[in-house]
Structures are given as structure tokens and as C-alpha cells.
Design an enzyme around this catalytic site. Structure first.
Site, PDB file in Angstrom:
ATOM      1  N   ASP A  59       0.776  -1.221  -0.012  1.00 44.21           N
ATOM      2  CA  ASP A  59      -0.015   0.100   0.004  1.00 44.21           C
ATOM      3  C   ASP A  59       0.755   1.183  -0.219  1.00 44.21           C
ATOM      4  O   ASP A  59       0.636   1.930  -0.922  1.00 44.21           O
ATOM      5  CB  ASP A  59      -0.974  -0.186   1.161  1.00 44.21           C
ATOM      6  CG  ASP A  59      -1.922  -1.360   1.346  1.00 44.21           C
ATOM      7  OD1 ASP A  59      -1.689  -2.086   0.472  1.00 44.21           O
ATOM      8  OD2 ASP A  59      -2.663  -1.172   2.189  1.00 44.21           O
ATOM      9  N   GLU A  90       0.533  -9.875  11.697  1.00 43.86           N
ATOM     10  CA  GLU A  90       0.759  -9.354  10.534  1.00 43.86           C
ATOM     11  C   GLU A  90       2.060  -9.133  10.066  1.00 43.86           C
ATOM     12  O   GLU A  90       2.607  -9.439   8.618  1.00 43.86           O
ATOM     13  CB  GLU A  90      -0.204  -8.205  10.295  1.00 43.86           C
ATOM     14  CG  GLU A  90      -0.329  -7.728   8.964  1.00 43.86           C
ATOM     15  CD  GLU A  90      -1.422  -6.615   8.867  1.00 43.86           C
ATOM     16  OE1 GLU A  90      -1.682  -5.935  10.095  1.00 43.86           O
ATOM     17  OE2 GLU A  90      -2.018  -6.264   7.691  1.00 43.86           O
TER      18      GLU A  90
END
Ligand SMILES: *[C@@H]1O[C@H](CO)[C@@H](O)[C@H](O)[C@H]1NC(C)=O
Length: 816
Positions: free
Chosen positions: A577, A774
């Protein structure tokens, strides 16, 4: 008319032989198709509602859904917030599958300190019959050490059915609760007749001493059956709360605030069993408890019993461990048992997270011209167009997939999935191929697949409205082609060599029927092939970059790529991102990660085409690949920075590189496009191994420590360590270490160190917190961001199972 020559030889004998041969072929086909049916049947049921702590459904839309809720009932205050159902972050002290196999079942443990209880769910499947067989789950609650020995717990099993019939069997009128097992009987077209029994189980029940007890003794099971609108069925908790509330109001009116029933009594549904599309089955326990839910298909040879669960769960444990040792056992230096336990847990949670999703989704197909992103300042126009909110509902569609994280991302993500399936395909080829196919079935006529699959209202409830819409000009890395490449590798290895591991594979028909039978494998690929090509050409068309308008010099005038959907701070479509990119954005930008993905995809398609004998296609893909490889060099290699860089157009309309060292700079290497003698490798290994750039003792940083944007703004892909990219690096280093050449020795050392660093990082955080994370902090090694991220972080399972190359020289490290 004369017969053609070959028919003149057609004699009765030939005809007979021909028939006999046909018969043999058919018999083989029957055997294959019955293996495939059994394999498919064994996937029908599962805990395919990974957004719940425990929920079961079949891979059938609008069918029988069920799930577990619980809370402690000792005070009035905490009940609402402690009622467990959907997985949420930071409410439990770890939960997940200790061992799980999608075909047979497994055991999940849930640690719930706020409720003072640990819960295990032992789920088993028993094949048989024409409707996908039986299943059962044993639910056991054990008060935690610090809980009161008289801990009171309310447990609700909720079952709903959208299309079909479901009712409580043999209810006596006017009773205050059901003594013994509760039996639901039902029927649907796909499941036939079935029964779901919730057993009486074991455990004490509170005797509250309050006069209300006589109206509703808690030593029996309370059942409430209601009809709800189909769209509301997924809101089990809200439905339960609504019914609890009306009962609480009635009880409080009767007994007044001065003498209210104690919580265990007050928080009970009113007993009203019967017909309905929702059935809530409630039990109240004091201390430890246990009960079973038993689903029996009428077409199965016999009903499932509690003894079957006991026996099956034992054989699952043995079978799972044995198979895990053969396929995914950690290799040196990770030989201690704790690594095996860690690895089993991560892998089990990866496949225990597989879900089946069905529903409509929001897509903006306005084809607003702003979405072409071809003028300067395009991102502002595009933002305005998105704000016009031109999305409409599409579908419904179905998706069988694993997920990145049960509490936070309980839905399908396209580029995650290609990583998820890399460990899964080692374990269960047929399952992986089913999932790949399910994803490609989502493709539209142009070749687009939405990168995030938010199917149905339940899935949408977890996503803010502004992120729900999918846009058919947005791409996402085509990682599923890595899975198909892994499949081809297995196919080649199985059908070409006498590799001893093939014997294991060959005996494993229930997991690998489409691998063992080469025709079935080719059939699968042949069916998928048109979709793969469509997807590929969609990429080429919609994500093309512009070479010719800007005087760029390159081997090919065609092979350049640009992600659509960017904003000044993000290219969400690229998957990474907030990685720094050219800024401000420009329609002349070219992205090195995308052209690398295209190279990987082209090569994979070429291999598939070649397996299918599509020679013309193969030639075409080879030309594309050659052009891509050249253009990666011509358009993206920067001689000064000595890495690969994005390109853009500067204020003087000149092509310039924008270099931010990090995963992007080594992308052609990560996806396997650099041969072992590539002149770029030295520089790539330099930047990768430099502690001032990518290297940290915990893994490779997403962005170089020396970059101006390191750890800035959102700091998502600006430094933290991601396991998926690290996995790709480990794989490439291993390949280099096995290829004679100038970098072999160095690659061997880097492989060994990186492999050990990564395993240690994920393991230490798991041991400390009970979770996989994550991403990992490159300074401390600690897991961060999303908790219970058992998606691609589980690639560490494969990293542990890779060969240990340390110790060929002297000074081998001790076992860890
Ligand atoms: C596999 O099972 C599912 C669910 O019952 C069914 O929809 C599908 O058609 C089956 N596929 C095959 C190839 O039999």
C-alpha cells in the site's frame, strides 16, 4: 461410395477390441471420478465460518449454518460485552487450531480469561452416503485456574437454515425445558433429510434458589425456535440478544428490581421449541462441562454417536502428526518438539481458516472516464468519481478460500491467497486446486477479479463502507499463478522421476487425486486455461504503461506496466500500500513490481500452455517473456543506485527513475526472474544483506533503513518485516545456493541466516503472545499490527521445512 482406406480394415475383431478398450477407459474414468467425488464430498462440511470462534456450514449457499456462543453469567455487568461469537481482536488470550485437517477434522483451543474459561472444540467428519456424510463437534469448557470453582457459564448453540425445513423433533407441550438430547430434524434439496442432535452432555447446573427457578429449572436445555427474515439470519447474536432482552424484561417485571433472578437465571431465553429458521439451544453450567453436536445425514450408513467423536479425534491426532512429519516437518536446526508444535499450530490455523462465502458485493462499473487515470492530476478526478458513489450490488457469488486473519480480515484477498496456498498445496493438492478454481470463477467477462471479496451482509459488516466497493480497473498481484507453478512442479516431479516422496503422494489419493492421475491434472488445467488467459490479457490491457509517448528507449515498445488506482500516498492495488512511489503520481509512471509480476505470470502461463500442447500460445508467451525480461533491464535498472527502480516523468517531460530501496528494488529477483549468472545479482545481494539497508537480524525490511521514508507516516510497508516477501527471498536464495556460479557460496550463507532469523522472529512472538502477527518490527522483532494473522505469516511453516544448509563447513550452530 468407397470407404476411406482405414475403414476397410474395420473388422468385427477390431470392433470388439475397440469396445473392450473403451470399457477399460470407462472403468478407469469411473474409478477416477468416484475418487474425485469422495474427495469433493470430504470437503462439503467444515468450520467454514472463520469469522466465528466456532461455526459450521457446508459449501452450499443458503444452507444450514450453526455456531457457538458463550459467556460467564456471574454478574449482570459483564455479560453483554463478554458474550463470545465472532472473532475479535484483543478479547482472548489466544485461540486456534492445534491440529486440523480439512478432510477429517481437528481440535481448537480457546483461552478466555475474562470469562474464566478455556473452551475446546473437537470437530470430526465421517464420510458416507450420498450427501457428504456426518459430522460432529465436542464442546468442552474447563474453568481456568484463577476462576471460581462454581463458575457459571451460559452456552448457546445456534442453528439457522435459509432454504429448507428445520424443526425441533418431538416436543412435548408445556414443558419447562428439554431433558436429554435436543434433536433438530431438517431437509434441504442438497442435504436431503438430516438430523442435528445437541446432546445432554456432562456437567453440573446451577441451582439458583431464586423462586423463578421453578418456572425454568436450569438442569435442562432451553430451546427457542423463531422465524426471521432471510437477510437477518446471519445476525445470530443480535437475534439472541433480542430474545434474551424480552425475557429479561418479563422476569424483571415479575420479580421487580428488588429481587431479580441471579444472572444465570435471568439471562435465559424462554423455552419455545418448534419450527423456525433459527433455533437457539441454551445450556447453563456450573463448573466444567461438555456436550456434543452431532449431525447425521439420512443417507449415511449410520448415525454419528459421541463414541465416534472420541474415536475419530484420536485417529485424527495420530494421522495428522504422522502426515505432518512426512510432509512439513521442520528441518534442522528446528528439531526440538516445540518447533513442531509451533509449525503444526500455524499450519492448522491456516487451513482451519478456510471459509466458504456466499453473497452479493458492491462494484462500481460506471466506467467513469476519470478511472482511466490518463491525465495529470488524475488521482483527484478519480477520488471525486469514487465519491460519487456509483457502485451497485452484483452477484451473488460464492468463494471457497482461506483468509488472512479470522478477527480482522475474515474474507478473501486475492494476492494473499496465492501465498496461503503455497503451504496448503504441499498438504492437499485437490483442496488447493478447488480454491484456485473458486477464485478464477469470480472473473468477469473482461478478465477482472476483485481483489477483496466482501460477499454478503455478514462480510460487509466488518468493512467500513468506503472500502466495500470494488473497481473493475483495479488489479492485484497475480499470485495464484505461483500456486499453479507449484502444481506443475509437483506434476513434473511425480510423473518424471522416482523420487521416494512420490510413494507417499501416490498413496494419498484423498488429497491428490488430480495430481496422481495425469489426465485429471491436465483436465483441470485445460478447463482453467481460458480463464487464465483472459485474466492475463486483462492485465496487459488495463495495467499497461506508456513507453512511446515519452521517448523512452527500450527493447520492446509494449512491455511496461503501471498499477491503476493510485493516490499520492498509496497504491493499494499493488498490495504494498504505502511503499514510497513517485510523487506526485504521473500517468507516465512505470512500476517495477508490476512488470515483475507480469514476468512471473507470463512464464507460468507458458508452462501451462506447454503442458497442454498449446504450441502457438507457448511461442507467443515466450516472446512476451523475453521482451519483459529485457524491458525490466531497460526501463527499471538504475546504474547509479544499483537497484531496480520505478520510473516516472519529470517536470521537463523526461523519463527518470525514482529509487526507494526496499522490496521493490529487488522485485525481479524475488519472483525468480534473475538467472544465477545475472550481472545484477551481486548488487541485489549487497542491498539485501546490508544492515543499513534491508537486512535486520529479524528478517528483511520492507523499506531500507537508509530511506528518507523509513518508518514514516502509516509505516505499513515502510520498514516492517513481512513474511510473504521474505519467503520469496528465502526461496530464491536457496535456488542460488543450489546453482553453481559466482554467488553460490554467499547465497548459501544468506539463505541460512535469513531462514533462521525469520523462524526465530515468528516463533519468539508466538511463544510470548500466543499469536502469529501481520508483520514484525525490524528493530525489536516483535509482532505488530493485526493479531492472529495466520495467513501468509504461516509461510514460516514452509521455511522451517526447507533444507538446512548449515554445517557443510565447520562451526555448525547448535540445535536451537
Ligand atoms: C463438489 O461439492 C459441491 C458442494 O456439494 C458441489 O456444489 C460441486 O458441484 C461438487 N463438485 C464436483 C466436481 O463434484
Amino acid at each position: 461410395m468407397e470407404l476411406p482406406v482405414r475403414w476397410q480394415f474395420f473388422s468385427p475383431l477390431v470392433f470388439f477390441l475397440f469396445l473392450a478398450q473403451l470399457w477399460v477407459i470407462h472403468a478407469e474414468e469411473d474409478a477416477v471420478s468416484s475418487i474425485q467425488k469422495a474427495s469433493n464430498d470430504s470437503l462439503l462440511w467444515g468450520p467454514y465460518r472463520p469469522n466465528l470462534y466456532f461455526g459450521v456450514r457446508p459449501r452450499i449457499p443458503r444452507s444450514l449454518m450453526s455456531g457457538l456462543l458463550w459467556t460467564r453469567v456471574e454478574d449482570y455487568q459483564s455479560i453483554q460485552s463478554n458474550f463470545r461469537y465472532t472473532c475479535e481482536q484483543h478479547e482472548l488470550d489466544g485461540y486456534g487450531w492445534d491440529e486440523y485437517d480439512v478432510r477429517t477434522g481437528g481440535r481448537q483451543t480457546i483461552h478466555d480469561p475474562a470469562n474464566g474459561i478455556d473452551i475446546t472444540t473437537e470437530f470430526v467428519k465421517i464420510p458416507g452416503g450420498s450427501h457428504g456424510g456426518n459430522w460432529g463437534v465436542r464442546i468442552r469448557g474447563t474453568p481456568r485456574e484463577d476462576a471460581s470453582p462454581n463458575l457459571r457459564t451460559t452456552v448457546v448453540w445456534a442453528a439457522s437454515l435459509e432454504v429448507g425445513r428445520l424443526e425441533v423433533a418431538e416436543v412435548e407441550e408445556g414443558t419447562t425445558g428439554i431433558v436429554g438430547d435436543v434433536v433438530l430434524k431438517g431437509h434441504t434439496e442438497e442435504l436431503g433429510d438430516f438430523e442435528m442432535a445437541i446432546t445432554e452432555g456432562k456437567g453440573d447446573h446451577p441451582v439458583t434458589g431464586h423462586p423463578s427457578y421453578d418456572d425454568k429449572p436450569l438442569d435442562r436445555t432451553l430451546v427457542k425456535s423463531v422465524y426471521m427474515q432471510a437477510e437477518a439470519l446471519w445476525q445470530t447474536k443480535a437475534i439472541l440478544f433480542a430474545h434474551l432482552k424480552s425475557e429479561i424484561d418479563a422476569l424483571l417485571a415479575k420479580w421487580t428490581q428488588e429481587n431479580p433472578p441471579p444472572p444465570a437465571q435471568l439471562y435465559t431465553i424462554d423455552h419455545a421449541p418448534g419450527q423456525g429458521n433459527v433455533h437457539m439451544i441454551q445450556k447453563v453450567f456450573e463448573g466444567p462441562f461438555e456436550f456434543d453436536v452431532l449431525f447425521s445425514s439420512a443417507s449415511a450408513p449410520k448415525q454419528i454417536t459421541p463414541a465416534d467423536i472420541t474415536q475419530q479425534i484420536r485417529s485424527i491426532t495420530t494421522g495428522f502428526s504422522g502426515r505432518f512429519k512426512e510432509i512439513l516437518a521442520p528441518k534442522a536446526p528446528f528439531l526440538k518438539e516445540r518447533y513442531e508444535e509451533f509449525s503444526k499450530s500455524l499450519f492448522s490455523n491456516l487451513i482451519g481458516g478456510i471459509g466458504y462465502f456466499y453473497g452479493d458485493s458492491r462494484v462500481d462499473r460506471s466506467y467513469d472516464s476519470a478511472y482511466e487515470e490518463d491525465n495529470e492530476g488524475f488521482w483527484e478526478d478519480a477520488a471525486e468519481a469514487r465519491a460519487r458513489n456509483q457502485a451497485e450490488m452484483e452477484g451473488p457469488s460464492e468463494l471457497f478460500t482461506s483468509i488472512p486473519s479470522r478477527p480482522f480480515f475474515p474474507r478473501g484477498f486475492l494476492w494473499d491467497e496465492g501465498f496461503h496456498l503455497l503451504p496448503v498445496i504441499d498438504w492437499d493438492v485437490d483442496l488447493s486446486l478447488d480454491i484456485v478454481k473458486s477464485w478464477f470463477n469470480l472473473m468477469d467477462e473482461d478478465g477482472w477479479i476483485g481483489r477483496e471479496q466482501i460477499l454478503g451482509a455478514e462480510a460487509r459488516s466488518k468493512v467500513p463502507a468506503e472500502f466495500q466497493v470494488q473497481y473493475p480497473h483495479y488489479a492485484n498481484p497475480p499470485t495464484l499463478f505461483m500456486v499453479l507453478t507449484a502444481f506443475l512442479d509437483k506434476l513434473d516431479s511425480l510423473h518424471k522421476s522416482d523420487n521416494p516422496s512420490n510413494t507417499i503422494l501416490k498413496s494419498d489419493t484423498s488429497y491428490s487425486s488430480r495430481l496422481i492421475n495425469k489426465d485429471a491434472a491436465l483436465d483441470y488445467l485445460r478447463n482453467l486455461y481460458p480463464l487464465l488467459k483472459r485474466h492475463y490479457f486483462w492485465f496487459r490491457k488495463t495495467q499497461a504503461g506508456d513507453i512511446t509517448s515519452y521517448d523512452r528507449e527500450a527493447y520492446s515498445t509494449k512491455e511496461a506496466y503501471r498499477w491503476r488506482g493510485r493516490t499520492p500516498q498509496h497504491i493499494l492495488t499493488s498490495g504494498i500500500d504505502d511503499y514510497p512511489r513517485p510523487n506526485p503520481p504521473h500517468p507516465g509512471e512505470l512500476h517495477v513490481d508490476l512488470i515483475s509480476w507480469m514476468g512471473m505470470m507470463t512464464r507460468a502461463l507458458g508452462r501451462i500452455g506447454s503442458a497442454l500442447g498449446e504450441t502457438d500460445d507457448v511461442k507467443q508467451f515466450a516472446r512476451y517473456e523475453d521482451a519483459i525480461l529485457h524491458n525490466i533491464e531497460d526501463l527499471h535498472w538504475d546504474d547509479k543506485a544499483k537497484v531496480y527502480c520505478d520510473a516516472t516523468i519529470d517536470d521537463y517531460e523526461e523519463n527518470v527513475h525514482v529509487c526507494h530501496k526496499g522490496y521493490i528494488s529487488i522485485f525481479p529477483f524475488l519472483v525468480g526472474l534473475l538467472p544465477p549468472d545475472s550481472p545484477r545479482l551481486k548488487a541485489i545481494l549487497d542491498v539485501l544483506s546490508d544492515p543499513e539497508e534491508l537486512w535486520s537480524e529479524y528478517g528483511l525490511r520492507s523499506l531500507s533503513k537508509s530511506d528518507e521514508f523509513y518508518h514514516t507516516a502509516e509505516d505499513y510497508w515502510r520498514g516492517p518485516i513481512w513474511i510473504n516477501m521474505n519467503y520469496l527471498a528465502v526461496v530464491q536464495l536457496l535456488k542460488l545456493s543450489q546453482s553453481p556460479g559466482p554467488h553460490q557460496k554467499r547465497a548459501t550463507q544468506l539463505y541460512t541466516d535469513l531462514r533462521q532469523n525469520l523462524v526465530k522472529t515468528v516463533y519468539e512472538s508466538w511463544k510470548e503472545t500466543g499469536f502469529a502477527w501481520e508483520q514484525y518490527n525490524p528493530e525489536t522483532g516483535k509482532g505488530q499490527r493485526t493479531q492472529h494473522f495466520t495467513g501468509w505469516t504461516s509461510l514460516v511453516v514452509k521455511i522451517m521445512a526447507m533444507p538446512n544448509l548449515e554445517g557443510s563447513g565447520s562451526g555448525a550452530r547448535d540445535e536451537l
